[in-house]
Design an enzyme around this catalytic site. Structure first.
Site, PDB file in Angstrom:
ATOM      1  N   ASP A   1       0.862  -1.188   0.000  1.00 15.88           N
ATOM      2  CA  ASP A   1       0.000   0.000   0.000  1.00 15.88           C
ATOM      3  C   ASP A   1       0.896   1.234   0.000  1.00 15.88           C
ATOM      4  O   ASP A   1       1.657   1.449   0.940  1.00 15.88           O
ATOM      5  CB  ASP A   1      -0.892  -0.022   1.255  1.00 15.88           C
ATOM      6  CG  ASP A   1      -2.013   1.002   1.165  1.00 15.88           C
ATOM      7  OD1 ASP A   1      -2.189   1.609   0.084  1.00 15.88           O
ATOM      8  OD2 ASP A   1      -2.718   1.194   2.169  1.00 15.88           O
TER       9      ASP A   1
ATOM     10  N   HIS B   1      -9.313  -1.663  -8.066  1.00 21.45           N
ATOM     11  CA  HIS B   1      -9.213  -0.522  -7.143  1.00 21.45           C
ATOM     12  C   HIS B   1      -8.496   0.663  -7.779  1.00 21.45           C
ATOM     13  O   HIS B   1      -9.002   1.792  -7.755  1.00 21.45           O
ATOM     14  CB  HIS B   1      -8.509  -0.961  -5.855  1.00 21.45           C
ATOM     15  CG  HIS B   1      -8.325   0.132  -4.866  1.00 21.45           C
ATOM     16  ND1 HIS B   1      -9.377   0.904  -4.385  1.00 21.45           N
ATOM     17  CD2 HIS B   1      -7.200   0.624  -4.244  1.00 21.45           C
ATOM     18  CE1 HIS B   1      -8.917   1.794  -3.527  1.00 21.45           C
ATOM     19  NE2 HIS B   1      -7.604   1.650  -3.424  1.00 21.45           N
TER      20      HIS B   1
HETATM   21  C1  HEM Z   1      -9.774  -1.229   2.298  1.00 20.45           C
HETATM   22  C2  HEM Z   1      -9.389  -0.044   1.890  1.00 20.45           C
HETATM   23  C3  HEM Z   1      -8.239   0.173   0.960  1.00 20.45           C
HETATM   24  C4  HEM Z   1      -7.181  -0.643   0.681  1.00 20.45           C
HETATM   25  C5  HEM Z   1      -6.857  -2.007   1.263  1.00 20.45           C
HETATM   26  C6  HEM Z   1      -6.391   0.041  -0.322  1.00 20.45           C
HETATM   27  C7  HEM Z   1      -5.229  -0.470  -0.864  1.00 20.45           C
HETATM   28  C8  HEM Z   1      -4.577   0.071  -1.957  1.00 20.45           C
HETATM   29  C9  HEM Z   1      -3.510  -0.570  -2.690  1.00 20.45           C
HETATM   30  C10 HEM Z   1      -2.917  -1.936  -2.349  1.00 20.45           C
HETATM   31  C11 HEM Z   1      -3.148   0.255  -3.697  1.00 20.45           C
HETATM   32  C12 HEM Z   1      -2.101  -0.005  -4.790  1.00 20.45           C
HETATM   33  C13 HEM Z   1      -0.734   0.394  -4.418  1.00 20.45           C
HETATM   34  C14 HEM Z   1      -0.553   1.868  -4.201  1.00 20.45           C
HETATM   35  O1  HEM Z   1      -0.452   2.648  -5.144  1.00 20.45           O
HETATM   36  O2  HEM Z   1      -0.571   2.260  -3.053  1.00 20.45           O
HETATM   37  C15 HEM Z   1      -3.959   1.452  -3.581  1.00 20.45           C
HETATM   38  C16 HEM Z   1      -3.870   2.560  -4.399  1.00 20.45           C
HETATM   39  C17 HEM Z   1      -4.592   3.702  -4.223  1.00 20.45           C
HETATM   40  N1  HEM Z   1      -5.643   3.902  -3.358  1.00 20.45           N
HETATM   41 FE1  HEM Z   1      -6.351   2.550  -2.036  1.00 20.45          FE
HETATM   42  N2  HEM Z   1      -6.967   1.253  -0.612  1.00 20.45           N
HETATM   43  C18 HEM Z   1      -8.102   1.381   0.151  1.00 20.45           C
HETATM   44  C19 HEM Z   1      -8.988   2.434   0.161  1.00 20.45           C
HETATM   45  C20 HEM Z   1      -8.831   3.591  -0.569  1.00 20.45           C
HETATM   46  C21 HEM Z   1      -9.687   4.743  -0.501  1.00 20.45           C
HETATM   47  C22 HEM Z   1     -10.922   4.868   0.395  1.00 20.45           C
HETATM   48  C23 HEM Z   1      -9.166   5.675  -1.366  1.00 20.45           C
HETATM   49  C24 HEM Z   1      -9.654   7.053  -1.704  1.00 20.45           C
HETATM   50  C25 HEM Z   1     -10.594   7.720  -1.059  1.00 20.45           C
HETATM   51  C26 HEM Z   1      -7.976   5.104  -1.961  1.00 20.45           C
HETATM   52  C27 HEM Z   1      -7.150   5.765  -2.839  1.00 20.45           C
HETATM   53  C28 HEM Z   1      -6.082   5.189  -3.486  1.00 20.45           C
HETATM   54  C29 HEM Z   1      -5.273   5.877  -4.484  1.00 20.45           C
HETATM   55  C30 HEM Z   1      -5.420   7.329  -4.938  1.00 20.45           C
HETATM   56  C31 HEM Z   1      -4.345   4.938  -4.958  1.00 20.45           C
HETATM   57  C32 HEM Z   1      -3.262   5.163  -6.052  1.00 20.45           C
HETATM   58  C33 HEM Z   1      -3.865   4.902  -7.413  1.00 20.45           C
HETATM   59  C34 HEM Z   1      -2.838   5.101  -8.513  1.00 20.45           C
HETATM   60  O3  HEM Z   1      -2.507   6.252  -8.771  1.00 20.45           O
HETATM   61  O4  HEM Z   1      -2.398   4.104  -9.084  1.00 20.45           O
HETATM   62  N3  HEM Z   1      -7.812   3.843  -1.459  1.00 20.45           N
HETATM   63  N4  HEM Z   1      -4.839   1.293  -2.525  1.00 20.45           N
END
Ligand code: HEM
Length: 323
Positions: free
Chosen positions: A142, A214
């Site tokens: 993450d 996601h």
């Molecule tokens: C159970 C809840 C969540 C989990 C387990 C989770 C996990 C992850 C993972 C594993 C990634 C891909 C690796 C990375 O770029 O960090 C990611 C990307 C991202 N997440 Fe989440 N996330 C969650 C909730 C959220 C929420 C609620 C938001 C926004 C309100 C969010 C916004 C983002 C963004 C902006 C990215 C980067 C996307 C990109 O530019 O490629 N995430 N998340």
């Protein structure tokens, strides 16, 4: 120069504690603001920890209306009837204490709560930890696409010249994972949930990236096609019985959160929901405003609180910023 709250950007901290508070009914605002300004006293804010404070919209507009960003608001529930949804559990203010060991973080959290006990009650408290090499409990890294340290302030902070400059909008949501269900998926399917490979976090692109992955849901851009980033600082929490992600992110404007959540919960035009929400559900949701240190110090003077003088003007964040 407007100085932000350092703790937002501090790296290398493996122990975290997040506490949400509600002001006591009929609390005297002068007493409340004095107590809040004392949070910067050494017993709470010094000694190897980082402290970040966020104010709920109503409290901030009461204490510093001239420093309130125009789009500051309470968290509103989002989702579809009968479908996945995110509840709103807004509280008055929020503290994030982080450091390099759980005992020190615990001691400072206790000191903070004690200092506030006359004016506020604890609404929620969550100790969190860093899991392996910054992996969510699903096993996926993450933070891979998080802005780099030198880019983070531009993503997280309100630009100079705007009300609330140097401060940040904060989103706080506690997500509960269904790891048993997620772990039943073959690895390839798990990877399609996030849109990245599990081991090395390699991004899927083009036709390989499912529309409900996601990362496909949370990548947003401005009308010129420029990506609109947020700065994420989420950490895992939990017991064997209940566990998940304490999602925390900072943004220069609140609408980025709104747009990402709408795309995750199927309320955007394409009505697709994030496949991740089939395996994890939010049980809390709040927005806060984390004002700049400069602003907090000015307010402290206005409130006549000598304790604010304890804000270190050249202090480095605790932890190793290079990790
Ligand atoms: C159970 C809840 C969540 C989990 C387990 C989770 C996990 C992850 C993972 C594993 C990634 C891909 C690796 C990375 O770029 O960090 C990611 C990307 C991202 N997440 Fe989440 N996330 C969650 C909730 C959220 C929420 C609620 C938001 C926004 C309100 C969010 C916004 C983002 C963004 C902006 C990215 C980067 C996307 C990109 O530019 O490629 N995430 N998340």
């Amino acid at each position: 120069m407007t100085v932000p709250q350092f703790g937002i950007f501090a790296q290398g901290t493996i122990a975290h504690e997040f506490i949400e508070f509600d002001l006591r009914p009929d609390v005297d605002m002068a007493r409340a603001t004095t107590a809040l300004s004392q949070l910067r006293a050494p017993a709470v804010a010094a000694g190897g920890i980082n402290l970040v404070i966020g104010f709920g919209s109503e409290l901030w507009k009461t204490v510093a209306p001239d420093q309130a960003p125009a789009d500051l608001a309470n968290f509103a529930p989002i989702g579809r009837l009968g479908g996945h949804h995110a509840p709103a559990t807004q509280h008055d203010f929020w503290l994030w204490i982080s450091g390099s060991s759980q005992d020190v973080v615990f001691e400072h959290a206790r000191a903070a709560v004690k200092m506030l006990t006359d004016v506020a009650t604890v609404a929620s408290e969550r100790p969190c930890f860093v899991h392996r090499d910054s992996r969510d409990l699903t096993g996926f890294i993450d933070g891979s696409a998080n802005p780099m340290t030198h880019e983070a302030p531009a993503a997280a902070l309100i630009p100079d010249g705007q009300p609330g400059e140097g401060g940040a909008h904060v989103i706080v949501m506690r997500w509960v994972h269904d790891l048993d269900a997620f772990e039943q998926l073959p690895r390839q399917e798990q990877e399609r949930v996030f849109g990245r490979s599990k081991q090395a976090s390699i991004e899927m692109t083009g036709d390989a990236l499912p529309a409900d992955a996601h990362i496909a849901r949370v990548q947003i851009s401005d009308p010129a096609g420029e990506e609109l980033p947020i700065y994420r600082r989420s950490v895992p929490y939990g017991t064997v019985a209940e566990h998940g992600l304490y999602f925390v992110a900072f943004s220069a404007d609140r609408t980025r959160f709104d747009r990402m959540l709408a795309r995750m919960f199927g309320t955007d035009a394409d009505q697709i929901h994030d496949h991740l929400t089939d395996f994890s559900r939010p049980v809390t949701g709040s927005f806060y405003f984390a004002p700049s240190l400069t602003c907090l110090a000015e307010l402290g003077e206005r409130w006549g609180a000598a304790a604010v003088e304890a804000i270190p003007s050249s202090a480095e964040p605790a932890g190793n910023p290079s990790t």
